[in-house]
Design a protein around this motif. Structure first.
Motif, PDB file in Angstrom:
ATOM      1  N   ARG A 229      50.437  43.758  61.322  1.00  0.00           N
ATOM      2  CA  ARG A 229      51.520  42.582  61.497  1.00  0.00           C
ATOM      3  C   ARG A 229      51.418  41.613  62.242  1.00  0.00           C
ATOM      4  O   ARG A 229      52.283  40.724  62.738  1.00  0.00           O
ATOM      5  CB  ARG A 229      52.895  43.361  61.451  1.00  0.00           C
ATOM      6  N   GLY A 230      50.211  41.962  63.159  1.00  0.00           N
ATOM      7  CA  GLY A 230      49.928  40.852  64.211  1.00  0.00           C
ATOM      8  C   GLY A 230      50.368  40.749  65.459  1.00  0.00           C
ATOM      9  O   GLY A 230      50.911  40.048  65.901  1.00  0.00           O
ATOM     10  N   VAL A 231      50.610  42.104  65.833  1.00  0.00           N
ATOM     11  CA  VAL A 231      51.248  42.566  67.130  1.00  0.00           C
ATOM     12  C   VAL A 231      50.421  41.826  68.189  1.00  0.00           C
ATOM     13  O   VAL A 231      48.956  41.909  68.219  1.00  0.00           O
ATOM     14  CB  VAL A 231      51.342  44.032  67.351  1.00  0.00           C
ATOM     15  N   VAL A 232      50.859  41.148  69.429  1.00  0.00           N
ATOM     16  CA  VAL A 232      50.169  40.605  70.660  1.00  0.00           C
ATOM     17  C   VAL A 232      50.421  41.452  71.820  1.00  0.00           C
ATOM     18  O   VAL A 232      49.101  41.774  72.275  1.00  0.00           O
ATOM     19  CB  VAL A 232      50.473  39.178  70.550  1.00  0.00           C
ATOM     20  N   VAL A 233      51.360  41.821  71.992  1.00  0.00           N
ATOM     21  CA  VAL A 233      51.927  42.565  73.222  1.00  0.00           C
ATOM     22  C   VAL A 233      52.191  43.975  72.726  1.00  0.00           C
ATOM     23  O   VAL A 233      53.277  44.080  71.963  1.00  0.00           O
ATOM     24  CB  VAL A 233      52.963  41.816  74.067  1.00  0.00           C
TER      25      VAL A 233
ATOM     26  N   LEU B 229      45.819  41.743  68.879  1.00  0.00           N
ATOM     27  CA  LEU B 229      46.146  42.348  70.269  1.00  0.00           C
ATOM     28  C   LEU B 229      45.441  41.579  71.439  1.00  0.00           C
ATOM     29  O   LEU B 229      44.354  41.289  71.576  1.00  0.00           O
ATOM     30  CB  LEU B 229      45.568  43.784  70.463  1.00  0.00           C
ATOM     31  N   GLN B 230      46.310  41.204  72.370  1.00  0.00           N
ATOM     32  CA  GLN B 230      45.700  40.766  73.603  1.00  0.00           C
ATOM     33  C   GLN B 230      46.227  41.484  74.758  1.00  0.00           C
ATOM     34  O   GLN B 230      45.345  41.433  75.929  1.00  0.00           O
ATOM     35  CB  GLN B 230      46.369  39.433  73.721  1.00  0.00           C
ATOM     36  N   TYR B 231      47.441  42.050  74.714  1.00  0.00           N
ATOM     37  CA  TYR B 231      47.962  43.160  76.017  1.00  0.00           C
ATOM     38  C   TYR B 231      48.162  44.377  75.261  1.00  0.00           C
ATOM     39  O   TYR B 231      49.092  44.830  74.610  1.00  0.00           O
ATOM     40  CB  TYR B 231      49.020  42.387  76.454  1.00  0.00           C
ATOM     41  N   LEU B 232      47.289  45.545  75.762  1.00  0.00           N
ATOM     42  CA  LEU B 232      47.483  46.865  75.304  1.00  0.00           C
ATOM     43  C   LEU B 232      47.587  47.778  76.329  1.00  0.00           C
ATOM     44  O   LEU B 232      46.681  47.730  77.326  1.00  0.00           O
ATOM     45  CB  LEU B 232      46.299  46.947  74.121  1.00  0.00           C
ATOM     46  N   ASP B 233      48.586  48.477  76.409  1.00  0.00           N
ATOM     47  CA  ASP B 233      48.820  49.527  77.581  1.00  0.00           C
ATOM     48  C   ASP B 233      48.952  50.970  76.735  1.00  0.00           C
ATOM     49  O   ASP B 233      49.745  51.262  75.822  1.00  0.00           O
ATOM     50  CB  ASP B 233      50.175  49.390  78.076  1.00  0.00           C
ATOM     51  N   LEU B 234      47.708  51.835  76.871  1.00  0.00           N
ATOM     52  CA  LEU B 234      47.644  53.098  76.417  1.00  0.00           C
ATOM     53  C   LEU B 234      47.725  53.899  77.680  1.00  0.00           C
ATOM     54  O   LEU B 234      47.001  55.076  77.426  1.00  0.00           O
ATOM     55  CB  LEU B 234      46.206  53.213  75.520  1.00  0.00           C
ATOM     56  N   SER B 235      48.273  53.801  78.793  1.00  0.00           N
ATOM     57  CA  SER B 235      48.140  54.652  79.686  1.00  0.00           C
ATOM     58  C   SER B 235      48.997  56.022  79.502  1.00  0.00           C
ATOM     59  O   SER B 235      49.911  56.142  78.779  1.00  0.00           O
ATOM     60  CB  SER B 235      49.050  54.160  80.857  1.00  0.00           C
ATOM     61  N   ILE B 236      48.124  57.183  79.851  1.00  0.00           N
ATOM     62  CA  ILE B 236      48.554  58.585  79.619  1.00  0.00           C
ATOM     63  C   ILE B 236      49.107  58.672  78.306  1.00  0.00           C
ATOM     64  O   ILE B 236      49.978  59.419  77.836  1.00  0.00           O
ATOM     65  CB  ILE B 236      49.793  58.729  80.465  1.00  0.00           C
ATOM     66  N   ALA B 237      48.553  58.115  77.184  1.00  0.00           N
ATOM     67  CA  ALA B 237      48.584  58.269  75.784  1.00  0.00           C
ATOM     68  C   ALA B 237      47.947  59.501  75.282  1.00  0.00           C
ATOM     69  O   ALA B 237      46.731  59.370  75.472  1.00  0.00           O
ATOM     70  CB  ALA B 237      48.369  57.136  75.058  1.00  0.00           C
ATOM     71  N   ASN B 238      48.404  60.210  74.332  1.00  0.00           N
ATOM     72  CA  ASN B 238      47.947  61.307  73.562  1.00  0.00           C
ATOM     73  C   ASN B 238      47.059  60.852  72.400  1.00  0.00           C
ATOM     74  O   ASN B 238      47.559  60.683  71.360  1.00  0.00           O
ATOM     75  CB  ASN B 238      48.904  62.441  73.374  1.00  0.00           C
ATOM     76  N   ILE B 239      45.830  60.290  72.608  1.00  0.00           N
ATOM     77  CA  ILE B 239      45.143  59.762  71.510  1.00  0.00           C
ATOM     78  C   ILE B 239      43.598  60.397  71.545  1.00  0.00           C
ATOM     79  O   ILE B 239      43.128  60.533  72.597  1.00  0.00           O
ATOM     80  CB  ILE B 239      45.235  58.299  71.388  1.00  0.00           C
ATOM     81  N   SER B 240      43.109  60.605  70.386  1.00  0.00           N
ATOM     82  CA  SER B 240      41.811  61.009  70.458  1.00  0.00           C
ATOM     83  C   SER B 240      40.585  59.830  70.594  1.00  0.00           C
ATOM     84  O   SER B 240      40.990  58.832  70.350  1.00  0.00           O
ATOM     85  CB  SER B 240      41.467  61.664  68.931  1.00  0.00           C
ATOM     86  N   VAL B 241      39.372  60.431  70.944  1.00  0.00           N
ATOM     87  CA  VAL B 241      38.600  59.096  71.338  1.00  0.00           C
ATOM     88  C   VAL B 241      38.050  58.563  69.882  1.00  0.00           C
ATOM     89  O   VAL B 241      37.894  57.394  69.739  1.00  0.00           O
ATOM     90  CB  VAL B 241      37.163  60.080  71.523  1.00  0.00           C
ATOM     91  N   GLN B 242      38.187  59.054  68.774  1.00  0.00           N
ATOM     92  CA  GLN B 242      37.923  58.631  67.473  1.00  0.00           C
ATOM     93  C   GLN B 242      39.108  57.489  67.044  1.00  0.00           C
ATOM     94  O   GLN B 242      38.713  56.495  66.794  1.00  0.00           O
ATOM     95  CB  GLN B 242      37.968  59.574  66.346  1.00  0.00           C
ATOM     96  N   GLY B 243      40.398  58.084  67.380  1.00  0.00           N
ATOM     97  CA  GLY B 243      41.437  56.978  67.248  1.00  0.00           C
ATOM     98  C   GLY B 243      41.364  55.789  68.081  1.00  0.00           C
ATOM     99  O   GLY B 243      41.739  54.647  67.700  1.00  0.00           O
ATOM    100  N   LEU B 244      40.933  56.088  69.422  1.00  0.00           N
ATOM    101  CA  LEU B 244      40.820  54.910  70.228  1.00  0.00           C
ATOM    102  C   LEU B 244      39.695  54.001  69.810  1.00  0.00           C
ATOM    103  O   LEU B 244      39.768  52.693  70.116  1.00  0.00           O
ATOM    104  CB  LEU B 244      40.625  55.320  71.642  1.00  0.00           C
ATOM    105  N   GLY B 245      38.742  54.480  69.259  1.00  0.00           N
ATOM    106  CA  GLY B 245      37.643  53.553  68.857  1.00  0.00           C
ATOM    107  C   GLY B 245      37.966  53.001  67.716  1.00  0.00           C
ATOM    108  O   GLY B 245      37.613  51.572  67.519  1.00  0.00           O
ATOM    109  N   GLU B 246      38.965  53.422  66.855  1.00  0.00           N
ATOM    110  CA  GLU B 246      39.322  52.683  65.648  1.00  0.00           C
ATOM    111  C   GLU B 246      39.941  51.344  66.260  1.00  0.00           C
ATOM    112  O   GLU B 246      40.072  50.417  65.479  1.00  0.00           O
ATOM    113  CB  GLU B 246      40.208  53.478  64.687  1.00  0.00           C
TER     114      GLU B 246
END
Length: 472
Positions: free
Chosen positions: A206-210, A238-255
């Motif tokens: 849906r075009g999230v930027v922040v 996306l231009q501003y992404l905060d994934l601090s201390i997020a529970n996400i796999s390496v595969q999902g982060l790569g996607e």
């Protein structure tokens, strides 16, 4: 010779023809002593003629002809439209004339008697006459919300929370189409939320930027179902992404990062990465801020695309990442000259004076430097740091090999305002150093702010950008 009988007969015939009308008129008259014969009805052409009334039409009056005498020199019986006679204000020439019931029955100027037979045949309501159709304002069964323009509805939906927007999308197809507008989803806060498979893919579509995903639990795969087409055809905005201390796999982060080529600021604090994820980060050549504090899985091969491609970096945080000494030497040689803020604390025996000296040469415009918890640094590093004339904030916390005397040379830095040396000097020497450095604040900021998206109690914004459209 002419026949005498034929000449007399012709004279008689001519005489009869001359006297025929007089005889016809005499025959039409009533003889005395006989009943009156039936008279023939004649057509009486009048403006109030019954035949015209029964048909609902009639010629113009003399007044209307006189009013149009200037435009039309010949006074002919010009007719008018149905709306013309009913409305006295507008007159359209050369159109049929239809009179309403009120004009026919309640005509005060009429001198003819009312005929019950004609009145009975006339329509009883004005609606039965031909007239101009009115514009339909509302269809039966349609609500006001459905008739509002899309732009008006869009401005209304901007003030609703995101949870309410998802429910409004289920009202009708029109609302669902409006809900897919990108302006409603530019800022989104999903911190501390649990996202099942495919949910994050729909959000990115849906075009999230922040986007704030701090401490969120994200299930893989990111793109499922209809959003899987998006993962192979479109790039994320996306231009501003905060994934601090997020529970996400390496595969999902790569996607996620595989479709992000326009990132400006990124935080992966305490996340797991690999060389593929680092290569995806290197694709964002406009990247300005990168926070990889306590990130696990960074190698030399992962640092290469970041250091070589992200040449517009201004703030970098690699604290407590466990990099080896040769990796730190590579960074000191390859970091961009545009770097202004750097945090390479927590490397203990891996960071030496050699890397610090080379770093000062590579990035001479540094404003903020954090070298805390580096036990091998000595006064040689302090002497090299004095060469950073733009330095404002310096942290040497628990760098116990640095002699206190060498710290007095920091007075040569004209813009230095904050110095953190926790656990290095006793209180007496600390007070003497504070007097020697003048306006420099010592041990006032125990926590670093380099590249971190949120600081203090500000949880509704990342890097100064609010993530909620509804401050109310």
């Amino acid at each position: 010779m002419v026949n005498v009988k034929e000449s007399k007969k012709s004279k008689t015939t001519a005489h009869e023809k001359e006297n025929a009308p007089s005889r016809k008129r005499k025959a039409s008259g009533s003889l005395p002593g006989h009943p009156a014969s039936k008279q023939k009805e004649s057509w009486f052409m009048d403006s109030e003629n019954y035949m015209y009334k029964e048909l609902g039409v009639g010629p113009l009056t003399d007044n209307s002809q006189d009013s149009n005498s200037n435009s039309c020199p010949l006074k002919t019986s010009v007719e008018k439209t149905p709306a013309t006679l009913i409305s006295d204000n507008c007159q359209v020439p050369d159109a049929p004339c239809v009179m309403a019931t009120s004009h026919l029955v309640n005509n005060s100027n009429s001198s003819s008697p009312q005929n019950p037979r004609i009145l009975k045949s006339l329509p009883q309501r004005d609606d039965d006459f031909i007239r101009r159709r009115k514009k339909v304002l509302c269809r039966s069964g349609s609500s006001l919300a459905e008739l509002l323009p899309d732009l008006v509805l869009l401005n209304i939906f901007k003030y609703l929370p995101k949870v309410v927007l998802t429910k409004c999308a289920q009202v009708c197809k029109k609302w669902q189409r409006i809900m897919e507008s990108e302006c409603l989803w530019k800022r989104l806060d999903l911190g501390n939320k649990t996202l099942t498979e495919g949910v994050l893919g729909q959000i990115l579509n849906r075009g999230v930027v922040v986007l704030r995903l701090t401490r969120a639990e994200i299930s893989s795969p990111i793109y499922t179902g209809p959003t899987s087409v998006f993962s192979s055809t479109k790039l994320s905005k996306l231009q501003y992404l905060d994934l601090s201390i997020a529970n996400i796999s390496v595969q999902g982060l790569g996607e996620i990062l595989a479709k992000c080529h326009d990132l400006r600021k990124l935080s992966l604090e305490s996340c797991d990465v690999d060389d593929a994820v680092c290569s995806y980060i290197g694709e964002n050549k406009q990247l300005e801020v990168l926070n990889m504090c306590m990130t696990r899985g960074i190698t030399d091969n992962g640092l290469m695309p970041i250091a070589s491609n992200c040449r517009k970096l201004e703030s970098l945080n690699l604290a407590w990442t466990g990099l080896e000494q040769h990796s730190l030497m590579y960074l000191s040689l390859c970091l961009p000259e545009s770097l202004l803020k750097l945090n390479i604390s927590g490397f203990r025996e891996n960071l030496t004076d050699e890397e610090v000296t080379q770093l000062v040469k590579t990035c001479p415009n540094l404003i903020t430097v954090d070298l805390s918890d580096s036990s091998l640094l000595t006064e040689n590093s302090v002497n090299a740091i004095v060469g950073l004339k733009s330095l404002e904030h310096l942290s040497l916390t628990r760098c116990n090999r640095i002699l206190p005397v060498s710290l007095y040379s920091l007075s040569n830095l004209p813009h230095l305002s904050v110095l953190n040396i926790y656990g290095m000097l006793p209180d007496g020497i600390l007070q003497h150093l504070s007097d020697a450095l003048g306006k420099v604040a010592i041990n006032k900021c125990p926590f670093t702010k380099i590249s971190r998206p949120t600081t203090g109690i500000h949880r509704t914004s990342i890097w100064g950008l609010r993530v909620r459209d509804n401050p109310l």
